[in-house]
Enzyme design. Sequence first.
Site, mmCIF file in Angstrom:
data_model
loop_
_atom_site.group_PDB
_atom_site.id
_atom_site.type_symbol
_atom_site.label_atom_id
_atom_site.label_comp_id
_atom_site.label_asym_id
_atom_site.label_seq_id
_atom_site.Cartn_x
_atom_site.Cartn_y
_atom_site.Cartn_z
ATOM 1 N N CYS A 119 35.415 33.711 46.425
ATOM 2 C CA CYS A 119 33.973 33.736 46.697
ATOM 3 C C CYS A 119 33.428 32.371 47.128
ATOM 4 O O CYS A 119 32.340 32.292 47.697
ATOM 5 C CB CYS A 119 33.213 34.232 45.464
ATOM 6 S SG CYS A 119 33.589 35.939 45.021
ATOM 7 N N HIS A 165 25.858 31.463 45.613
ATOM 8 C CA HIS A 165 26.662 32.652 45.876
ATOM 9 C C HIS A 165 26.029 33.833 45.159
ATOM 10 O O HIS A 165 25.660 33.747 43.990
ATOM 11 C CB HIS A 165 28.088 32.413 45.371
ATOM 12 C CG HIS A 165 28.892 33.661 45.177
ATOM 13 N ND1 HIS A 165 29.011 34.624 46.148
ATOM 14 C CD2 HIS A 165 29.614 34.097 44.112
ATOM 15 C CE1 HIS A 165 29.779 35.602 45.688
ATOM 16 N NE2 HIS A 165 30.151 35.322 44.465
ATOM 17 N N ASN A 196 27.448 41.833 45.866
ATOM 18 C CA ASN A 196 28.266 40.626 45.942
ATOM 19 C C ASN A 196 29.298 40.806 47.048
ATOM 20 O O ASN A 196 30.245 41.575 46.903
ATOM 21 C CB ASN A 196 28.942 40.405 44.579
ATOM 22 C CG ASN A 196 29.848 39.186 44.545
ATOM 23 O OD1 ASN A 196 30.258 38.674 45.574
ATOM 24 N ND2 ASN A 196 30.189 38.741 43.349
#
Length: 329
Positions: A118, A252, A282
């Site tokens: 990520c 993020h 996400n």
Amino acid sequence: MSSSAVLGRGVSLRGVASYEPGVVMSSDELAPRLGVNQGWIEKRTRIQSRQFGSENTLDQARVSVQKLLDQTEVDPKSIGLVIFTSSLASRNIPPIAPEVATFAGITGAGAFDVNAACAGGAYGIELARSAIASGVTDRAVVVAAEHISPFLNMDDPDTAALFGDGSGAALLEVSDTNSVFPAAWTSDGTAFDLVIQSHTTEELQSADETPRVYMKGGGVYRWAREYVPPLCRSAIERSGVTESDIEVFLPHQANGKIIDIVAQQLGFDEKIMPSTIERIGNTLSASVFQAMESLVECEDVPENALTLVTGFGAGMTGCAQVLRLPSRK
């Protein structure tokens, strides 16, 4: 040594673009499959829906890069570096970046893949900045693409409730004034099992089942709470600005609880923040580009706002960086 000698040439962010596959699954639709009540997912993550698609990471990357080039109107042949990042790329050999570059008409450029999970989008921006600042190239493209849906256990609340597919890309270039500052990054291999694929490469040769992604959500939350705020402070220090100078906080888009605790610890509760997680969930390494594009398009966000970007994820890996948002289209 002077700061200019450390930074090298100035670097700016020319543009950002993203792609959403468009097949929407709402949290209320998913809840019965996970054995939870309606409202349970949104209450714990803020995610109202996510998007799944059939396109692999290569195809998604192509869409985002082409959209980026159309918007910025730069000559593809002037781009000297393409960096591709993904948590679960469609393939490992050959790397995907060279094919993306050729498809976009970016000929003869350096091109390579990177996996920082990520944090990959944030890592990619720093790698591109470093290459431009040192004179290796005048322009670089970073593209992140994620097609995680085939690897999700749709009965697992820790993963199926969170993740979605999508891609994004950014163009960086040499500039008379510097507006992309050196990043701070970190890793912690002791926490390698917090987000992990169910099978190693060797095990896949004899496995009868599809490899799945598993996550220890509580462990990820605790890791982010401990590591991400000091990483962000280090990035601010390296940029030469102060915390009060930061206009936008772009974390993020992991889940609502992590975003909230990191913002609170930084004292950034009142900063402008993106809110893409509610609509698309996400999207791993692509999330910073998708959230960044939403900020650039928002009339309430100041033009070229000074922004703190941070990515963190499996590995564990983390990266934070101060930059100015690109101008509106």
